[in-house]
Design an enzyme around this catalytic site. Structure first.
Site, PDB file in Angstrom:
ATOM      1  N   PHE A 130       1.160  -0.925  -0.037  1.00  0.00           N
ATOM      2  CA  PHE A 130      -0.180  -0.526   0.214  1.00  0.00           C
ATOM      3  C   PHE A 130       1.233   0.892   0.075  1.00  0.00           C
ATOM      4  CE2 PHE A 130      -2.672   3.032   1.790  1.00  0.00           C
ATOM      5  CZ  PHE A 130      -3.807   3.075   1.230  1.00  0.00           C
ATOM      6  N   ASP A 199       2.630  -5.211   8.018  1.00  0.00           N
ATOM      7  CA  ASP A 199       1.465  -5.494   8.180  1.00  0.00           C
ATOM      8  C   ASP A 199       0.210  -6.018   7.221  1.00  0.00           C
ATOM      9  OD1 ASP A 199      -0.993  -3.251   6.824  1.00  0.00           O
ATOM     10  OD2 ASP A 199       0.280  -1.672   6.058  1.00  0.00           O
ATOM     11  N   TYR A 224     -10.227  -0.234  11.160  1.00  0.00           N
ATOM     12  CA  TYR A 224     -12.214   0.019  10.400  1.00  0.00           C
ATOM     13  C   TYR A 224     -12.154  -1.148   9.041  1.00  0.00           C
ATOM     14  CZ  TYR A 224      -8.659   2.825   7.861  1.00  0.00           C
ATOM     15  OH  TYR A 224      -7.272   3.396   7.082  1.00  0.00           O
ATOM     16  N   LYS A 225     -11.461  -1.590   8.635  1.00  0.00           N
ATOM     17  CA  LYS A 225     -11.675  -3.060   8.141  1.00  0.00           C
ATOM     18  C   LYS A 225     -12.380  -4.459   8.379  1.00  0.00           C
ATOM     19  CE  LYS A 225      -7.904  -1.566   5.019  1.00  0.00           C
ATOM     20  NZ  LYS A 225      -7.878  -0.317   4.883  1.00  0.00           N
ATOM     21  N   ARG A 373     -12.694  -4.418  -6.873  1.00  0.00           N
ATOM     22  CA  ARG A 373     -12.275  -4.971  -5.588  1.00  0.00           C
ATOM     23  C   ARG A 373     -13.307  -5.574  -4.949  1.00  0.00           C
ATOM     24  NH1 ARG A 373      -7.912  -2.789  -1.160  1.00  0.00           N
ATOM     25  NH2 ARG A 373     -10.213  -1.685  -0.558  1.00  0.00           N
TER      26      ARG A 373
END
Length: 406
Positions: A130, A199, A224-225, A373
């Protein structure tokens, strides 16, 4: 198989799903298939009431007393201990606070400092990471006088050597959903005499991680995922117990001081996970996260992983059956050992296709220029959702003109 056959199969799979009842815990409407939990998890229904109490009573009535009486001060470690079993860590090894980016910075710089060997002048980073991780790693390299070495995860073992201080690796690729081999890559980093920083943003809450079991040194992740903590909810930092006494944060704030209220001019680090704290905790979002984690009570991570694989298998099967030939290609590995909890489809018309999907109630997301996605959150996505999403995708592809091919 026909659409009716796939619908029947979805109904059978939903009927046998041990996690199916968890969906009721989330604020979801029947008219939408939400497949973007890998960007922002759905709201657990009970969180607004908890947050209202925090605001009206703990803040509004108790005010400053809530730091002690409501447990605000200990929230970063307390919530860390609730996340710990979801990533395979013992209590006392995770602290919650700050953003993923800030925690990546702490972890990478601290890893280089703990190695404490000037001959180890390289930081290896996942080249497919990312973007923020890459930016932070580059800054950490400049700060510590190291050289950044970007490599693909498949090439990482060959890039390691006596010059490697630390390696920063993503557990799951955010674009493709490819799952990287945490145990073997961690072992390779250790064999080279370096420290491994992972990560976990796209894996925590979707699959087993095994931080303690596999000897990970440091790890960071967002909440938050798949953990459903809410937009901008605080991230977390894992420090293996064997490293805690030597963990030297590049951001030594008053909250990580051994005696924070002494307000001493000199800094003395606290013991254990609190060394990862920096400034005053963001209490409102932190307590919303703590409440959101209630949906995990009684859930086996192994069951989550099994359903995740079944959902993504079924989606790929439905897409293959429904979609017009040649319009989409899966970038996500078929092999279970190499798959996270999302499916990424390459599609030349991706922007127009995703826009149409969202308009029809199938919410995924777009990664420019050509990636559709879809994230599959096992706690609230069902097999009927999967079948519907693939069917609507096929309808949209049939209507959106194909881009000219060279």
């Amino acid at each position: 198989m026909s659409e009716a056959t796939f619908m029947d199969k979805a109904a059978e799979l939903d009927a046998a799903d041990e996690l199916a009842e968890r969906r009721k815990l989330f604020a979801l409407d029947d008219g939408t298939v939400y497949l973007d939990g890998n960007s922002l998890g759905a709201l657990p229904r009970h969180v607004p009431a908890r947050l209202a109490d925090v605001i009206s009573r703990e803040w509004g009535e108790l005010r400053i007393r809530s730091w002690e009486e409501s447990g605000w001060w200990t929230a970063p470690e307390r919530i860390g201990d609730r996340i710990a079993p979801l990533v395979g860590a013992a209590p006392g090894r995770i602290v919650v606070g700050d953003s993923t980016s800030v925690n990546v910075f702490k972890a990478v710089v601290a890893a280089v400092r703990m190695v404490a060997d000037d001959a180890r002048d390289e930081i290896v980073v996942d080249a497919t990471t990312f973007p923020t991780d890459g930016y932070i790693a580059e800054s950490a390299a400049r700060l510590t006088g190291r050289r950044l070495v970007p490599v693909s995860p498949t090439e990482l073992p060959a890039a390691l050597g006596p010059r490697t201080a630390a390696a920063l690796i993503n557990h799951v690729d955010f674009r493709t959903g490819r799952l990287h081999d945490l145990p073997s890559l961690t072992a390779a980093v250790h064999d080279a005499g370096a420290l491994a920083v992972w990560d976990l943003c796209h894996s925590a809450g979707a699959l087993p991680v095994g931080l303690d079991e596999h000897g990970v040194d440091l790890a960071v992740g967002c909440t938050y995922k798949y953990l459903n903590g809410g937009p901008g909810s605080p991230a977390y930092l894992y420090v293996a117990e064997r490293h805690q006494a030597r963990f030297d944060s590049p951001l030594p704030g008053w909250n990580s001081h051994a005696d924070p209220f002494a307000m001493a001019a000199g800094y003395t680090a606290a013991d254990g996970a609190p060394r990862g704290r920096v400034g005053t905790p963001d209490i409102l979002s932190m307590l919303a996260l703590e409440s959101a984690l209630d949906v995990w009570d009684g859930v086996r991570v192994a069951a989550v992983r099994a359903k995740s694989l079944a959902l993504t298998d079924f989606f790929l099967e439905c897409v293959e059956a429904y979609a017009p030939d040649g319009r989409v290609t899966s970038l996500t590995p078929r092999a279970h050992a190499e798959r996270g909890s999302q499916v990424a489809l390459s599609c030349a018309e991706a922007p127009a296709v995703m826009k149409a999907l969202i308009e029809r109630g199938v919410v995924g997301d777009l990664r420019r220029p050509d990636v559709l996605r879809f994230g599959f959150t096992p706690l609230y996505v069902g097999f009927a959702d999967v079948e519907r999403a693939a069917r609507v995708l096929a309808d949209v592809l049939a209507e959106v003109p194909a881009a000219p091919r060279d």
